[in-house]
Design an enzyme around this catalytic site. Structure first.
Site, PDB file in Angstrom:
ATOM      1  N   THR A  72       0.837  -1.204   0.000  1.00  0.00           N
ATOM      2  CA  THR A  72       0.000   0.000   0.000  1.00  0.00           C
ATOM      3  C   THR A  72       0.870   1.251   0.000  1.00  0.00           C
ATOM      4  O   THR A  72       0.615   2.197  -0.764  1.00  0.00           O
ATOM      5  CB  THR A  72      -0.926  -0.005   1.242  1.00  0.00           C
ATOM      6  N   ASN A 150      -6.120  -9.093  -7.773  1.00  0.00           N
ATOM      7  CA  ASN A 150      -6.089  -9.865  -6.533  1.00  0.00           C
ATOM      8  C   ASN A 150      -7.316 -10.743  -6.348  1.00  0.00           C
ATOM      9  O   ASN A 150      -7.246 -11.784  -5.714  1.00  0.00           O
ATOM     10  CB  ASN A 150      -5.934  -8.925  -5.331  1.00  0.00           C
ATOM     11  N   GLN A 178       0.367  -8.848  -6.528  1.00  0.00           N
ATOM     12  CA  GLN A 178      -0.116 -10.231  -6.666  1.00  0.00           C
ATOM     13  C   GLN A 178       0.662 -11.044  -7.686  1.00  0.00           C
ATOM     14  O   GLN A 178       0.644 -12.279  -7.628  1.00  0.00           O
ATOM     15  CB  GLN A 178      -1.604 -10.244  -7.037  1.00  0.00           C
ATOM     16  N   ALA A 199       6.055  -8.000   0.672  1.00  0.00           N
ATOM     17  CA  ALA A 199       6.715  -9.217   1.175  1.00  0.00           C
ATOM     18  C   ALA A 199       5.728 -10.299   1.583  1.00  0.00           C
ATOM     19  O   ALA A 199       5.964 -11.489   1.348  1.00  0.00           O
ATOM     20  CB  ALA A 199       7.609  -8.858   2.360  1.00  0.00           C
ATOM     21  N   HIS A 200       4.596  -9.893   2.195  1.00  0.00           N
ATOM     22  CA  HIS A 200       3.734 -10.930   2.779  1.00  0.00           C
ATOM     23  C   HIS A 200       2.908 -11.697   1.755  1.00  0.00           C
ATOM     24  O   HIS A 200       2.156 -12.605   2.104  1.00  0.00           O
ATOM     25  CB  HIS A 200       2.857 -10.355   3.902  1.00  0.00           C
ATOM     26  N   THR A 236      14.214   5.191   9.961  1.00  0.00           N
ATOM     27  CA  THR A 236      15.140   4.063  10.120  1.00  0.00           C
ATOM     28  C   THR A 236      14.538   2.814   9.494  1.00  0.00           C
ATOM     29  O   THR A 236      13.357   2.508   9.692  1.00  0.00           O
ATOM     30  CB  THR A 236      15.418   3.821  11.626  1.00  0.00           C
ATOM     31  N   CYS A 324      -8.954  -6.846   2.002  1.00  0.00           N
ATOM     32  CA  CYS A 324      -9.086  -5.461   2.444  1.00  0.00           C
ATOM     33  C   CYS A 324     -10.537  -5.024   2.461  1.00  0.00           C
ATOM     34  O   CYS A 324     -10.900  -4.089   3.149  1.00  0.00           O
ATOM     35  CB  CYS A 324      -8.331  -4.531   1.507  1.00  0.00           C
TER      36      CYS A 324
HETATM   37  C1  LIG Z   1      -3.085  -5.995  -5.769  1.00  0.00           C
HETATM   38  C2  LIG Z   1      -2.710  -5.519  -4.403  1.00  0.00           C
HETATM   39  N1  LIG Z   1      -2.131  -4.322  -4.254  1.00  0.00           N
HETATM   40  C3  LIG Z   1      -1.765  -3.859  -3.058  1.00  0.00           C
HETATM   41  C4  LIG Z   1      -1.979  -4.586  -1.915  1.00  0.00           C
HETATM   42  C5  LIG Z   1      -1.570  -4.014  -0.596  1.00  0.00           C
HETATM   43  O1  LIG Z   1      -0.381  -4.613  -0.101  1.00  0.00           O
HETATM   44  P1  LIG Z   1      -0.060  -4.559   1.464  1.00  0.00           P
HETATM   45  O2  LIG Z   1      -1.013  -5.484   2.132  1.00  0.00           O
HETATM   46  O3  LIG Z   1       1.363  -5.012   1.569  1.00  0.00           O
HETATM   47  O4  LIG Z   1      -0.221  -3.145   1.899  1.00  0.00           O
HETATM   48  C6  LIG Z   1      -2.586  -5.846  -2.006  1.00  0.00           C
HETATM   49  C7  LIG Z   1      -2.893  -6.636  -0.791  1.00  0.00           C
HETATM   50  O5  LIG Z   1      -3.873  -7.342  -0.732  1.00  0.00           O
HETATM   51  C8  LIG Z   1      -2.956  -6.327  -3.293  1.00  0.00           C
HETATM   52  O6  LIG Z   1      -3.552  -7.508  -3.450  1.00  0.00           O
END
Ligand SMILES: Cc1ncc(COP(=O)(O)O)c(C=O)c1O
Length: 381
Positions: A72, A150, A178, A199-200, A236, A324
């Site tokens: 994000t 996503n 994604q 990363a996640h 940092t 989200c």
């Molecule tokens: C296409 C897409 N963009 C951005 C994000 C946001 O990433 P983060 O969760 O690392 O903020 C996601 C997370 O679901 C995503 O699927």
């Protein structure tokens, strides 16, 4: 049956190798990478090693990687950071199916007088590069098109959009959160100037991401403070998190090909077997090129949130809409943009596969689904 996790597009479990790489930096701490003593040098070395790994994954220079606190932030940095330095230009061309991480900053800019154009998609969720070309004008400061969606996994023709951007001399930002780790993402092949990853979504920790910034691109930092990350992102560095992202990137490269074909095999089996076991199931975006791990299925007459809750009772994790937006009862803007209608949009469940999934888990899902779907249909949702 152990719990079955089929929600890797929301987040992937932290990989053991990644945790082990991070542990020394969490347990004894790293020095501040900006410090000049031995502890600081160790922190700096760890961050730079991770930067090199992420750069190898994307086929770019290490100096073109800016670490952020997630996807994000990387998307916000690209969009608002560029708008901050775009002079008089006031138009951003994006798509109707972007993630809130892109829609949100665009909306914020719209409140400040920018014009945001949302290019439509076809019935399979694919953007037409000619529509993008028609939408840009001399006032356009940025094109932003996601690489893979996503919710549906549908892959966008980013290289063709890159050609449009190049022809018009407009920077291209791509949300590749994604696609990284699931399909090849090479910045030069795609013709992108800015690219966000997280990363996640690839077995790394939550709260860490990166923005690729093509050499020579100037933009304004969102955070003001120290000169970290080449003055692009003050504060940092999250050393342990960045080490985790670097290790996750190394693992993606080391295992390339094997994991992706296994996910595809399982995903295809899931779709065939679910449709055999349950009537009235449609695959959203099924005719388009898709990520190998993602399946968005609409179950006619079933409310997706109720089905996700039911599956949870059977120990199966899936998603309705995107993570989200899971608490938002409004139908998915992605499926509506595909012209699928509210009924199909509110009955869509996403199954997304990842490391550790195997055939017996898919069989378990297929065994559990018919009774839950029948129950919800009897209840009227
Ligand atoms: C296409 C897409 N963009 C951005 C994000 C946001 O990433 P983060 O969760 O690392 O903020 C996601 C997370 O679901 C995503 O699927």
């Amino acid at each position: 049956m152990d719990p079955v996790y089929l929600d890797h597009n929301a987040t992937t479990p932290l990989r053991r190798d990644v945790l082990e790489a991070m542990l020394p930096y969490l347990a004894i701490g790293a020095g501040n990478p900006s410090s000049l003593h031995a502890w600081g040098r160790r922190g700096r070395q760890a961050v730079e090693q991770a930067r090199a790994a992420v750069a190898r994954l994307l086929g770019c220079l290490p100096s073109e990687i800016v670490f952020t606190a997630g996807g994000t932030e990387a998307d916000n940095l690209a969009i608002k950071g560029l708008a901050g330095l775009a002079g008089q230009r006031r138009r951003i061309v994006t798509t109707a199916i972007e993630h809130p991480a892109v829609l949100g900053p665009c909306r914020a800019l719209a409140r400040r007088g920018y014009q945001i154009v949302h290019v439509p998609v076809d019935g399979d969720g694919v953007v037409d590069p000619d529509d993008v070309a028609r939408a840009v004008d001399g006032d356009t400061l940025l094109i932003s098109v996601m690489h893979a969606n996503n919710e549906t996994g549908v892959i966008q023709p980013v290289a063709a959009v890159g050609a449009v951007a190049w022809e018009h001399g407009i920077p291209l930002h791509v949300d590749a959160v994604q696609s990284v780790g699931k399909i090849p993402v090479q910045v030069d092949d795609l013709g992108v100037d800015l690219l966000a990853l997280s990363a996640h979504k690839i077995g790394g920790p939550q709260g860490v991401g990166a923005l690729y910034v093509r050499q020579g691109m100037a933009f304004e930092s969102l955070l003001h403070g120290g000169g970290q990350e080449q003055n692009c992102r003050a504060g940092t560095e999250n050393v342990a998190g960045i080490v985790g992202l670097g290790r996750a990137a190394e693992l993606v490269l080391a295992e390339w090909g094997q994991a992706q074909s296994e996910w595809r095999r399982l995903r295809d089996r899931l779709e065939v077997d679910v449709r055999r076991a349950v009537a009235g199931v449609d695959v959203n975006g099924g005719a388009a090129a898709r990520l190998p791990n993602t399946s968005s299925l609409s179950f006619a007459g079933v409310d997706s949130a109720a089905l996700v809750a039911s599956l949870d009772r059977s120990g199966i994790a899936a998603a309705s809409g995107s993570a989200c937006a899971a608490e938002d009862p409004a139908p998915s803007h992605v499926l509506l943009a595909m012209g699928l209608g509210p009924e199909r949009a509110t009955s869509a469940v996403r199954f997304s596969l990842g490391p550790g999934n195997h055939a017996a888990q898919i069989d378990h899902l297929v065994a559990q689904l018919p009774a839950w779907v029948a129950h919800l249909r009897r209840r009227g949702h």
